[in-house]
Design a protein around this motif. Sequence first.
Motif, PDB file in Angstrom:
ATOM      1  N   ARG A   1       5.843   1.756 -12.629  1.00  0.00           N
ATOM      2  CA  ARG A   1       4.945   2.921 -12.509  1.00  0.00           C
ATOM      3  C   ARG A   1       3.681   2.492 -13.182  1.00  0.00           C
ATOM      4  NH1 ARG A   1       1.225   5.423 -11.948  1.00  0.00           N
ATOM      5  NH2 ARG A   1       1.067   7.588 -11.227  1.00  0.00           N
TER       6      ARG A   1
ATOM      7  N   ASP B   1      11.847   1.083 -13.845  1.00  0.00           N
ATOM      8  CA  ASP B   1      10.802   2.075 -13.044  1.00  0.00           C
ATOM      9  C   ASP B   1       9.712   2.691 -13.688  1.00  0.00           C
ATOM     10  OD1 ASP B   1      12.320   3.575 -14.533  1.00  0.00           O
ATOM     11  OD2 ASP B   1      13.025   4.948 -13.073  1.00  0.00           O
TER      12      ASP B   1
ATOM     13  N   SER C   1       0.850  -1.168  -0.187  1.00  0.00           N
ATOM     14  CA  SER C   1       0.143  -0.041  -0.005  1.00  0.00           C
ATOM     15  C   SER C   1       0.703   1.194   0.152  1.00  0.00           C
ATOM     16  CB  SER C   1      -0.792  -0.036   1.181  1.00  0.00           C
ATOM     17  OG  SER C   1      -1.726   1.072   1.348  1.00  0.00           O
ATOM     18  N   GLU C   2       1.792   1.249   0.800  1.00  0.00           N
ATOM     19  CA  GLU C   2       2.807   2.460   0.728  1.00  0.00           C
ATOM     20  C   GLU C   2       3.507   2.397  -0.460  1.00  0.00           C
ATOM     21  OE1 GLU C   2       5.359   1.863   4.314  1.00  0.00           O
ATOM     22  OE2 GLU C   2       3.976   2.179   5.470  1.00  0.00           O
ATOM     23  N   SER C   3       3.975   1.295  -1.153  1.00  0.00           N
ATOM     24  CA  SER C   3       4.724   1.423  -2.372  1.00  0.00           C
ATOM     25  C   SER C   3       3.695   1.938  -3.537  1.00  0.00           C
ATOM     26  CB  SER C   3       5.105   0.165  -2.828  1.00  0.00           C
ATOM     27  OG  SER C   3       5.668   0.048  -3.985  1.00  0.00           O
ATOM     28  N   GLU C   4       2.463   1.617  -3.210  1.00  0.00           N
ATOM     29  CA  GLU C   4       1.538   2.100  -4.265  1.00  0.00           C
ATOM     30  C   GLU C   4       1.177   3.705  -4.282  1.00  0.00           C
ATOM     31  OE1 GLU C   4      -3.238   1.336  -5.815  1.00  0.00           O
ATOM     32  OE2 GLU C   4      -2.233  -0.047  -4.296  1.00  0.00           O
ATOM     33  N   LYS C   5       1.060   4.168  -2.956  1.00  0.00           N
ATOM     34  CA  LYS C   5       1.090   5.306  -2.726  1.00  0.00           C
ATOM     35  C   LYS C   5       2.167   6.366  -3.241  1.00  0.00           C
ATOM     36  CE  LYS C   5      -2.052   5.008   1.371  1.00  0.00           C
ATOM     37  NZ  LYS C   5      -2.102   5.204   2.927  1.00  0.00           N
ATOM     38  N   ASN C   6       3.475   5.841  -2.884  1.00  0.00           N
ATOM     39  CA  ASN C   6       4.473   6.529  -3.454  1.00  0.00           C
ATOM     40  C   ASN C   6       4.707   6.669  -4.920  1.00  0.00           C
ATOM     41  OD1 ASN C   6       5.550   6.859  -0.877  1.00  0.00           O
ATOM     42  ND2 ASN C   6       6.649   5.123  -0.589  1.00  0.00           N
ATOM     43  N   GLU C   7       4.256   5.468  -5.609  1.00  0.00           N
ATOM     44  CA  GLU C   7       4.487   5.451  -6.962  1.00  0.00           C
ATOM     45  C   GLU C   7       3.345   6.202  -7.456  1.00  0.00           C
ATOM     46  OE1 GLU C   7       6.410   3.888  -9.148  1.00  0.00           O
ATOM     47  OE2 GLU C   7       7.604   3.122  -7.581  1.00  0.00           O
TER      48      GLU C   7
ATOM     49  N   LYS D   1       2.249   9.061  -6.373  1.00  0.00           N
ATOM     50  CA  LYS D   1       2.875  10.357  -6.388  1.00  0.00           C
ATOM     51  C   LYS D   1       3.727  10.853  -7.352  1.00  0.00           C
ATOM     52  CE  LYS D   1       3.123  10.487  -1.103  1.00  0.00           C
ATOM     53  NZ  LYS D   1       3.825  10.564   0.042  1.00  0.00           N
ATOM     54  N   LEU D   2       4.172   9.796  -8.118  1.00  0.00           N
ATOM     55  CA  LEU D   2       4.958  10.149  -9.353  1.00  0.00           C
ATOM     56  C   LEU D   2       4.169  10.615 -10.472  1.00  0.00           C
ATOM     57  CD1 LEU D   2       7.744   7.028  -9.197  1.00  0.00           C
ATOM     58  CD2 LEU D   2       8.002   9.771  -8.316  1.00  0.00           C
TER      59      LEU D   2
END
Length: 283
Positions: A250, A246, A128-134, A136-137
């Motif tokens: 994304r 990367d 979930s955190e990874s998805e949120k960070n992605e 944001k890109l």
Amino acid sequence: MHGFITGVFSFIKNILYFFRLVCVFCILMLLLYWIQNLTHASWEWIGFIKPFLDFLLTEANKIYSVSFDLWGAVFELKYLSALIILVVAAFVFKALGFLVCALEGLYRGTRMLCKKTEETLFNNRMQSESEKNELKLTKYNVLIKTQIKKKFSHQELAINIEEQNKIMNDFIQTKTSVSPMQFSGAFLYQFNNFSNIDMVLDVLFKLINSSAPLDYNIAIQVGDNFKQLGKLLELENWGKVAIAADTAYRYKFNTTHRYEVSQIGLFQHGDSTLEVHEFKPIL
């Protein structure tokens, strides 16, 4: 804590096994003691356990005190009662050993289940955190380099590449409302909504599949990694829309996918390795 608990289980199992051995030993000693009394012998070496055996026989006599004469020998069934007590005690310790093993198995299974549940929750949280960070890109850059296709490269055709580049840029600007910039001998387009990249890809593939005399070397990079964007273009994947790993990762988090991602290969660039993919229309 886990090591302490498993140590306690091992200690209890060892104690119960020791008591079972003691019961077996006492059974053998009781049989020899019975034989000694029947034969009126006197074995001094059995004296170390005589107090315990006498106590056991006294208690067994309360349960069953029948005795009878047979061939001049007095058979007291209290010995049989005492044997039964020791045999039952041995089976009780064995049953307790099975119970402790079952409890240990239950503990280990419960611990494993809790550990797996904790790992699943952790992985879900990290995902979930990874998805949120992605998500944001959102910024990404498109770099396009052109050349005249080989079949149009004859001098008599006199294709003006600058004119063709202007037609290309006008087409992209009309479709995307983004103006190009010069970057390393190529045209750079900067976008701010990666979630809507499929619309831009539609435009790029219209160029690639068009009858225009230009051949296109296109690279897309999420974020502002212009160094990697330049490396992608240097690989000269003409007729393809090249991306790094990367950017491919994304793209997985977009809600819609009109294009699929396929790996082109791994390329050594100095001391590092670049994993290159490409966008392809989903057929």
